[in-house]
Motif scaffolding. Structure first.
Motif, PDB file in Angstrom:
ATOM      1  N   GLU A 106       0.835  -1.199   0.000  1.00 49.20           N
ATOM      2  CA  GLU A 106       0.000   0.000   0.000  1.00 49.20           C
ATOM      3  C   GLU A 106       0.876   1.258   0.000  1.00 49.20           C
ATOM      4  O   GLU A 106       0.548   2.261  -0.645  1.00 49.20           O
ATOM      5  CB  GLU A 106      -0.935   0.007   1.212  1.00 49.20           C
ATOM      6  N   VAL A 107       1.980   1.201   0.728  1.00 43.98           N
ATOM      7  CA  VAL A 107       2.927   2.317   0.731  1.00 43.98           C
ATOM      8  C   VAL A 107       3.519   2.502  -0.660  1.00 43.98           C
ATOM      9  O   VAL A 107       3.632   3.623  -1.177  1.00 43.98           O
ATOM     10  CB  VAL A 107       4.047   2.075   1.766  1.00 43.98           C
ATOM     11  N   GLU A 108       3.879   1.400  -1.302  1.00 39.09           N
ATOM     12  CA  GLU A 108       4.458   1.481  -2.649  1.00 39.09           C
ATOM     13  C   GLU A 108       3.462   2.056  -3.657  1.00 39.09           C
ATOM     14  O   GLU A 108       3.845   2.824  -4.546  1.00 39.09           O
ATOM     15  CB  GLU A 108       4.935   0.103  -3.085  1.00 39.09           C
ATOM     16  N   LYS A 109       2.194   1.702  -3.544  1.00 37.61           N
ATOM     17  CA  LYS A 109       1.181   2.238  -4.455  1.00 37.61           C
ATOM     18  C   LYS A 109       1.164   3.764  -4.420  1.00 37.61           C
ATOM     19  O   LYS A 109       1.154   4.433  -5.455  1.00 37.61           O
ATOM     20  CB  LYS A 109      -0.207   1.704  -4.087  1.00 37.61           C
ATOM     21  N   VAL A 110       1.133   4.302  -3.209  1.00 34.43           N
ATOM     22  CA  VAL A 110       1.065   5.754  -3.035  1.00 34.43           C
ATOM     23  C   VAL A 110       2.336   6.421  -3.579  1.00 34.43           C
ATOM     24  O   VAL A 110       2.269   7.435  -4.290  1.00 34.43           O
ATOM     25  CB  VAL A 110       0.857   6.097  -1.545  1.00 34.43           C
ATOM     26  N   LEU A 111       3.486   5.844  -3.249  1.00 35.13           N
ATOM     27  CA  LEU A 111       4.749   6.442  -3.670  1.00 35.13           C
ATOM     28  C   LEU A 111       4.960   6.322  -5.174  1.00 35.13           C
ATOM     29  O   LEU A 111       5.522   7.233  -5.805  1.00 35.13           O
ATOM     30  CB  LEU A 111       5.903   5.793  -2.915  1.00 35.13           C
ATOM     31  N   LEU A 112       4.543   5.208  -5.773  1.00 35.46           N
ATOM     32  CA  LEU A 112       4.694   5.043  -7.216  1.00 35.46           C
ATOM     33  C   LEU A 112       3.841   6.058  -7.965  1.00 35.46           C
ATOM     34  O   LEU A 112       4.292   6.679  -8.934  1.00 35.46           O
ATOM     35  CB  LEU A 112       4.308   3.617  -7.616  1.00 35.46           C
ATOM     36  N   ARG A 113       2.605   6.225  -7.524  1.00 37.12           N
ATOM     37  CA  ARG A 113       1.745   7.204  -8.185  1.00 37.12           C
ATOM     38  C   ARG A 113       2.341   8.613  -8.091  1.00 37.12           C
ATOM     39  O   ARG A 113       2.376   9.348  -9.087  1.00 37.12           O
ATOM     40  CB  ARG A 113       0.359   7.189  -7.547  1.00 37.12           C
ATOM     41  N   ARG A 114       2.822   8.966  -6.908  1.00 32.93           N
ATOM     42  CA  ARG A 114       3.419  10.292  -6.735  1.00 32.93           C
ATOM     43  C   ARG A 114       4.618  10.482  -7.635  1.00 32.93           C
ATOM     44  O   ARG A 114       4.770  11.530  -8.294  1.00 32.93           O
ATOM     45  CB  ARG A 114       3.832  10.487  -5.276  1.00 32.93           C
ATOM     46  N   ALA A 115       5.498   9.488  -7.691  1.00 26.37           N
ATOM     47  CA  ALA A 115       6.708   9.606  -8.512  1.00 26.37           C
ATOM     48  C   ALA A 115       6.353   9.769  -9.985  1.00 26.37           C
ATOM     49  O   ALA A 115       6.921  10.612 -10.688  1.00 26.37           O
ATOM     50  CB  ALA A 115       7.598   8.382  -8.301  1.00 26.37           C
ATOM     51  N   ARG A 116       5.409   8.970 -10.470  1.00 21.35           N
ATOM     52  CA  ARG A 116       5.035   9.056 -11.885  1.00 21.35           C
ATOM     53  C   ARG A 116       4.353  10.378 -12.205  1.00 21.35           C
ATOM     54  O   ARG A 116       4.607  10.983 -13.252  1.00 21.35           O
ATOM     55  CB  ARG A 116       4.126   7.879 -12.241  1.00 21.35           C
ATOM     56  N   GLU A 117       3.483  10.830 -11.315  1.00 12.52           N
ATOM     57  CA  GLU A 117       2.795  12.099 -11.553  1.00 12.52           C
ATOM     58  C   GLU A 117       3.775  13.261 -11.587  1.00 12.52           C
ATOM     59  O   GLU A 117       3.545  14.253 -12.290  1.00 12.52           O
ATOM     60  CB  GLU A 117       1.721  12.330 -10.489  1.00 12.52           C
ATOM     61  N   ALA A 118       4.863  13.136 -10.845  1.00 14.38           N
ATOM     62  CA  ALA A 118       5.880  14.196 -10.828  1.00 14.38           C
ATOM     63  C   ALA A 118       6.822  14.106 -12.030  1.00 14.38           C
ATOM     64  O   ALA A 118       7.632  15.007 -12.236  1.00 14.38           O
ATOM     65  CB  ALA A 118       6.681  14.131  -9.536  1.00 14.38           C
ATOM     66  N   GLY A 119       6.738  13.009 -12.789  1.00  7.21           N
ATOM     67  CA  GLY A 119       7.552  12.901 -13.997  1.00  7.21           C
ATOM     68  C   GLY A 119       8.672  11.891 -13.941  1.00  7.21           C
ATOM     69  O   GLY A 119       9.484  11.818 -14.878  1.00  7.21           O
ATOM     70  N   ALA A 120       8.759  11.088 -12.895  1.00  5.28           N
ATOM     71  CA  ALA A 120       9.806  10.065 -12.826  1.00  5.28           C
ATOM     72  C   ALA A 120       9.572   9.007 -13.906  1.00  5.28           C
ATOM     73  O   ALA A 120       8.441   8.607 -14.166  1.00  5.28           O
ATOM     74  CB  ALA A 120       9.829   9.415 -11.449  1.00  5.28           C
TER      75      ALA A 120
END
Length: 482
Positions: A106-120
């Motif tokens: 669940e932690v990874e889901k949140v962090l992955l979405r944030r990273a991708r939305e920021a352009g990673a």
């Protein structure tokens, strides 16, 4: 080659929580970042971490993510370690007076979405096969989907690729330490009876067991028996897990329908250096230890929070490269302390000789009755008590964690930190003319405090003064923010 300017790019190897937090921080600050992950896309439910501690929740709050995780997790205001030793978290000096039981995925889901939305740029099924560095950057050879070979170039590389880190091996760093517990069994099961507590843990005689909920109807069971020393690849069935659970907890809660079972061994290891030139290690690539106290994922996430803003400052030309040396100076001692504390917890939990049982009883009595010792133990486990070294002659607050203090206008510090900013808090209005743009937020205390404080993006004091005028504040901003 990757299309971004290599002189400003960072490559993160590994897409666990540590790598994703780091990538999200960098991308949010405008740093081009590529995440290389050899696993296929998709969040695995096989991860072992289940707990976010207060200091990590504060870091998530400073990124606008804590409330989302609180909504899917379950708070627990007491952490039971063994026997009668329970740490009461209700007195923590934090907005988060609890630990949060939430599976790592669940932690990874949140962090992955944030990273991708920021352009990673997150690349799955891509494995680092070689690494070399020179004075100007790092070259990484990769093999992608279908065996396609490629080459990436970056200013810095961060290895967040776990205990068997390819990055650590590539830079020639050893990983000294040893296995502490062998033949730990794990299973994801359904239970006919629900445990009476959110986290169920106990050690009796030669057996230890731990049960935590996934939230989807399954529970993770972890068990160990002193008399069994099977290799990791030895056959495992549900009957063995039930037996260990009954010995440690008195019942097996009618566990059934195991969807996954495995054995593993728990090591205590730490790399002697977290930096080799332009290459850094974070999380399990830098340190591994027993799961006692639930500090593993949390320590890695704190590594990422410490390193990310320093890379942003250096790559942006706002700080000298020597700032990156402070990552080793600040985080390596923390990793060493976590190794010792988690190792101590598990050794006492497994105590069976008279003198170790007496030691455990004595420690429990001290923690129950000596407030300062209890507060220090809670601060260690939750991360709230961590502070970093300060230069000679610095204000006494320098290096300390700053709580989520109230600011003028009804704002909180964690809100002001969002976006990876430094935050200057002053008793009187101060205007820097916008010279530092989005890198600095200027705030005033909500109350009558007279100290001026410059808070780093990771929530620790970079500089403080009880009597600084405008010239003193300007000097501090120039030295730390650029």
């Amino acid at each position: 080659m990757n299309g971004n300017d290599p002189a400003r790019t960072v490559i993160v190897v590994g897409s666990g929580p540590t790598g994703l937090l780091l990538a999200g921080d960098l991308a949010t600050a405008g740093v081009p970042v590529t995440v290389v992950e050899k696993r296929p896309s998709g969040i695995s439910n096989l991860s072992r971490a289940f707990v976010l501690h207060a200091r990590t929740l504060e870091q998530f709050d400073a990124r606008g993510l804590a409330d989302e995780l609180e909504a899917v997790g379950r708070p627990l205001d007491r952490l039971r370690l063994y026997d009668r030793l329970t740490l009461d978290l209700g007195t923590l000096p934090s907005r988060f007076r609890h630990l949060l039981v939430v599976p790592q995925y669940e932690v990874e889901k949140v962090l992955l979405r944030r990273a991708r939305e920021a352009g990673a740029d997150v690349r799955y099924e891509t494995e680092m096969t070689a690494l070399s560095q020179d004075a100007d950057g790092v070259t990484v050879d990769v093999t992608g989907p279908g065996g396609e070979r490629g080459r990436l170039r970056a200013a810095y590389v961060v290895g967040a690729d776990g205990m068997r880190s390819s990055v650590r091996t590539a830079v020639g760093l050893p990983f000294p330490g040893r296995s502490v517990i062998r033949s730990v069994v794990l299973a994801d099961v359904r239970l006919a009876e629900q445990p009476g507590t959110l986290l169920t843990v106990n050690a009796v005689g030669d057996a230890f067991a731990f049960i935590a909920p996934f939230g989807d109807g399954y529970h993770r069971v972890v068990g160990w028996h002193r008399g069994r020393n099977a290799p990791d690849d030895a056959p495992l069935d549900l009957d063995e897990i039930k037996e260990i659970t009954r010995l440690a907890l008195g019942r097996d809660f009618g566990m059934h329908d195991a969807r996954w079972m495995s054995r593993f061994h728990s090591d205590e290891r730490q790399a002697p250096a977290y930096r080799v030139g332009r290459v850094f290690l974070a999380g399990d690539a830098a340190h591994v230890h027993t799961p006692a106290g639930g500090q593993g994922m949390n320590t890695g996430l704190q590594d990422a929070a410490n390193l990310s803003w320093k890379l942003v400052q250096v790559l942006g030309g706002h700080a000298p490269g020597s700032l990156l040396d402070t990552y080793q100076a600040e985080r390596h001692p923390v990793g060493r302390t976590v190794l010792r504390s988690s190792g101590g917890i598990v050794r006492l939990a497994m105590a069976h000789r008279p003198w170790t049982l007496a030691l455990r009883a004595a420690l429990t009595a001290v923690l129950d009755h000596v407030g300062p010792v209890r507060r220090r133990a809670i601060g260690q486990v939750t991360g709230i008590g961590v502070r970093y070294p300060a230069p000679s002659g610095a204000h006494r607050a320098t290096g300390a964690r700053v709580p989520d203090v109230a600011l003028a206008g009804g704002r909180r510090l964690h809100q002001a930190l969002r976006g990876g900013r430094f935050v200057l808090i002053t008793p009187e209005p101060y205007d820097d003319g916008g010279a530092r743009g989005e890198r600095l937020a200027v705030e005033r205390w909500a109350g009558d405090r007279r100290t001026s404080v410059l808070v780093r993006p990771d929530g620790y004091v970079a500089w403080a003064s009880d009597s600084a005028g405008r010239a003193g504040i300007e000097a501090a901003l120039a030295a730390h923010v650029g």
